[in-house]
Design an enzyme around this catalytic site. Structure first.
Site, PDB file in Angstrom:
ATOM      1  N   HIS A 485       0.833  -1.207   0.000  1.00 46.17           N
ATOM      2  CA  HIS A 485       0.000   0.000   0.000  1.00 46.17           C
ATOM      3  C   HIS A 485       0.867   1.256   0.000  1.00 46.17           C
ATOM      4  CE1 HIS A 485      -3.564   2.463   1.174  1.00 46.17           C
ATOM      5  NE2 HIS A 485      -2.620   3.210   1.724  1.00 46.17           N
ATOM      6  N   GLU A 486       1.787   1.340   0.942  1.00 43.92           N
ATOM      7  CA  GLU A 486       2.593   2.557   1.042  1.00 43.92           C
ATOM      8  C   GLU A 486       3.497   2.738  -0.168  1.00 43.92           C
ATOM      9  OE1 GLU A 486       1.927   4.814   3.100  1.00 43.92           O
ATOM     10  OE2 GLU A 486       0.533   3.603   4.286  1.00 43.92           O
ATOM     11  N   HIS A 489       1.749   4.666  -2.811  1.00 48.66           N
ATOM     12  CA  HIS A 489       1.907   6.114  -2.654  1.00 48.66           C
ATOM     13  C   HIS A 489       3.263   6.558  -3.196  1.00 48.66           C
ATOM     14  CE1 HIS A 489      -1.668   7.018  -0.367  1.00 48.66           C
ATOM     15  NE2 HIS A 489      -1.358   6.206   0.635  1.00 48.66           N
ATOM     16  N   HIS A 492       3.264   6.882  -6.864  1.00 52.45           N
ATOM     17  CA  HIS A 492       2.525   8.081  -7.266  1.00 52.45           C
ATOM     18  C   HIS A 492       3.454   9.301  -7.241  1.00 52.45           C
ATOM     19  CE1 HIS A 492      -1.684  10.193  -6.871  1.00 52.45           C
ATOM     20  NE2 HIS A 492      -1.122  10.392  -8.042  1.00 52.45           N
TER      21      HIS A 492
END
Length: 705
Positions: A485-486, A489, A492
């Site tokens: 998940h991290e 980020h 991104h």
């Protein structure tokens, strides 16, 4: 001797050249030289950065030339580079190291930073230049990104209160300064509450059936914190604590959950957050009314993709009833197990995780003790997280042992494109430490920008318990999910390909920012990925195929609990922020009653499933950042579930589930690289060819009727 002296003629402050912040960093990609930074460097560097940017804004405001892109928009975007350098380091230290001196500075500068932002957004001279540019836009033929930036600036000025009268403006400044002070204090008290609420255990037998490494870690934690006990169970930010699923001692489970839920509620005076959260809610409501909005939630929603409180309420309301229905069904199964276990007549909230884990083991023959030897941190990163990114996007991560982070255990990787071109840096800060705020998050040390010639430097933070020296770091399946998940980020931020720094990477509406990170979770279950990272840390043997099948099946269990727990927090956030100022409770003792009433009104008051965060330690909302925006996770998941469907259908090649360069290139080009350079929902439409549908989410979470 102070390190700053005033310069003549500009009103700015010149920083002593000996201060390490005085010049741009000369390390690769502009990585801060953390080894050169001492706490005493921070105050003068912040002061100089504030003064320098004020002088740059003043130059824009007083420029005698007609406004144009270069002397207005680009000048604003270039401003504040010293301040960016120092705040990137300071905020990193405040969140991830958190010494008393750092927290003192944090409290001191919070109102200064609020006043600094007001100096821009309430400057009528600069707004007049923005308005002039907006009025002339049709004549100057701006490129799409610049046109979008201009619209963003104009919107931000209006939302900041540029059209208020003088008396209202002064009150707004007071509110802004007080609110950032309250948010800072709340966040600091949340950390204190976690430390104060840690559960001491003298009798090692009560820790059965924890493995030796975990028990040793709890003993190390007790020693490091000078605890008056042999072992100390640390608290993590959410209500549910990891060890609740593993501790056989029912009374210890009760003590642990009770310690978690009581944080900030007055049991420890130094970390009582109730008065702070009440004042915060009241002042946010007053500010929203001053700015022309019914509530703070309405103010926040307007600048998000949701746009209205009605849309948020409808979506959360649609999910609440089926989520609680599913949770109650799960509770019946767990109650039956507890009775068969002879542990008592009535299931309690503190029992849920333990019996849910026991049910998973019974039904799927899986538990953490079986899984963890196959989930070693370095393998998960290198052969899982990084491997998936390479297969999708062609990037490679090389660890740079020659580059240092800001604390022991922080690691640095250089990220390169397939042709060897440097893309940026990725830092991993995976372990919990004293002073580090709980949870997991990503932040930037440098934002990508073609205007500034800057490449990204991004950080992932987790809070994994550090094992004894020389022992492997073995993860739970949920911790593996957090790693993926991290890193979503991080991608991104790393893939940002925009001109202006304020539009870079994750600078998107908060109810969109979780979307790419949630998509990245899908790769942890892709057969080609999991076959590589899920290997026994001693033998190297892959996780048996049947065990993997059971893991993936077990991961689908418990959506009733998970959705209800999440919705409890999201609906509490909305309840606090949909109040008018006069409706906010005034006494700390009223917080618990308000919570209960709000959960009952929303239909999620199920005692066996407490909210993921109770108000008194809800740092997302009262510490700032996700105020009136915690709904964002489920809102983003609508986009996420729809995109996962795209990867596994249109993006699939020969059954690879979308793990291929064609799909990755499309996702990167159309969405990950765009940052906030256009309407983020347009980026989604560019990928999918339509607006998102909620049906894939309902299917995923078992919420269809």
């Amino acid at each position: 001797m102070p390190e700053t002296t005033p310069t003549t003629g500009t009103g700015s402050t010149e920083l002593d050249p000996a201060n390490p912040f005085a010049q741009p960093w000369d390390l690769p990609y502009g990585l801060p030289d953390f080894a050169a930074v001492r706490t005493e460097h921070l105050r003068p560097a912040i002061a100089a950065g504030l003064a320098a940017q004020r002088a740059e804004w003043e130059a824009v405001a007083t420029d005698p030339d007609l406004p144009d892109v270069a002397n207005t928009l680009e000048a604003l975007e270039r401003s504040g580079q010293l301040l960016r350098r120092v705040l990137a380091v300071f905020h990193t230290l405040a969140s991830s190291v958190g010494t008393d001196e750092i927290h003192e500075i944090e409290s001191e500068i919070a109102p200064q930073l609020a006043a600094h932002q007001d100096a821009l957004w309430l400057d009528h001279r600069i707004f007049a230049r923005i308005e002039s540019l907006a009025n002339a836009e049709a004549l100057v033929d701006l490129d799409p990104e610049t046109s979008w930036l201009l619209a963003e600036y104009r919107k931000n000025f209006l939302r900041a209160g540029i059209r208020l009268g003088p008396e209202e403006t002064e009150r707004l400044k007071e509110l802004n300064a007080r609110l950032v002070t309250l948010e800072t204090e709340f966040g600091q008290r949340v950390v204190k509450a976690m430390e104060a609420g840690a559960v001491p255990v003298d009798d090692g037998d009560r820790l059965a059936p924890l493995d030796e490494n975990t028990v040793a870690g709890l003993a190390r934690n007790a020693a490091e914190n000078n605890a008056d006990a042999a072992h100390l169970i640390p608290l993590r930010l959410p209500t549910q604590q990891p060890l609740l699923a593993r501790l056989e001692d029912r009374e210890l489970r009760r003590q642990l959950l009770e310690a978690s839920e009581r944080r900030g509620s007055g049991v420890d005076e130094a970390s009582d957050t109730r008065a702070i959260l009440l004042e915060t809610a009241r002042l946010r409501a007053e500010r929203a009314r001053l700015l022309g909005y019914d509530t703070h939630a309405a103010y926040v929603a307007e600048d998000a993709t949701a746009k209205t409180v009605t849309a948020i309420n409808e979506m959360l309301g649609r999910l609440a009833a089926p989520a609680v229905r599913n949770a109650r069904q799960e509770a019946v199964e767990l109650q039956d197990m507890l009775v068969r276990d002879g542990a008592g007549a009535e299931l309690r909230a503190a029992d849920w995780a333990f019996y849910a884990e026991k049910l998973r083991k019974e039904r799927y023959d899986v538990d953490d003790a079986v899984l963890q030897p196959y989930l070693e941190l370095n393998q998960v990163l290198t052969d899982g997280v990084f491997y998936a990114a390479h297969e999708l996007y062609g990037i490679t991560l090389h660890e740079r042992a020659d580059l240092a982070g800001y604390a022991d255990g922080v690691r640095v990787w250089e990220v390169t494109e397939e042709d060897g071109t440097g893309l940026g840096l990725f830092l991993g800060d995976f372990y919990a430490r004293a002073g580090k705020r709980g949870g997991a998050w990503m932040h930037h040390l440098a934002d990508q920008s073609h205007l500034l010639g800057q490449r990204p430097v991004v950080v992932n933070n987790l809070n994994i318990t550090r094992p004894p020296d020389g022992e492997p770091t073995l993860l739970t399946w949920d911790e593996v999910r957090t790693c993926f998940h991290e890193f979503g980020h991080a991608l991104h931020g790393l893939f940002s390909d925009v001109h202006y720094p304020s539009l870079s990477g994750t600078s998107v509406p908060r109810d969109f920012v979780e979307y790419p990170s949630q998509v990245n979770e899908m790769w942890m279950a892709n057969p080609a990925v999991v076959e590589r990272f899920a290997r026994h840390h001693v033998t190297g043997e892959p996780m048996p195929a049947e065990l993997l099948r059971q893991v993936l099946a077990a991961a689908e269990y418990g959506e009733g609990f998970a959705t209800t727990e999440y919705l409890g927090a999201a609906l509490l956030d909305q309840a606090w922020h949909q109040l008018a100022p006069e409706d906010v409770p005034t006494e700390p003792e009223e917080v618990a009653a308000f919570e209960r009433s709000a959960l009952e009104a929303a239909g999620v008051a199920f005692d066996l499933v407490p909210p993921r965060y109770r108000s008194s330690y809800f740092n997302h909302t009262f510490g700032g950042g996700y105020d009136a925006g915690y709904y964002s996770y489920i809102w983003s998941e609508v986009l996420d579930a729809d995109t996962v469907e795209w990867f596994t259908t249109e993006g699939d090649i020969a059954g690879d589930g979308g793990l291929n360069r064609m799909a990755g290139t499309a996702f990167r080009a159309k969405l990950l690289s765009r940052g906030n350079a256009q309407d983020p929902l347009q980026s989604f439409r560019d990928l999918r060819g339509r607006d998102a549908r909620i049906e894939p989410l309902l299917t995923r979470r078992g919420l269809k009727d």
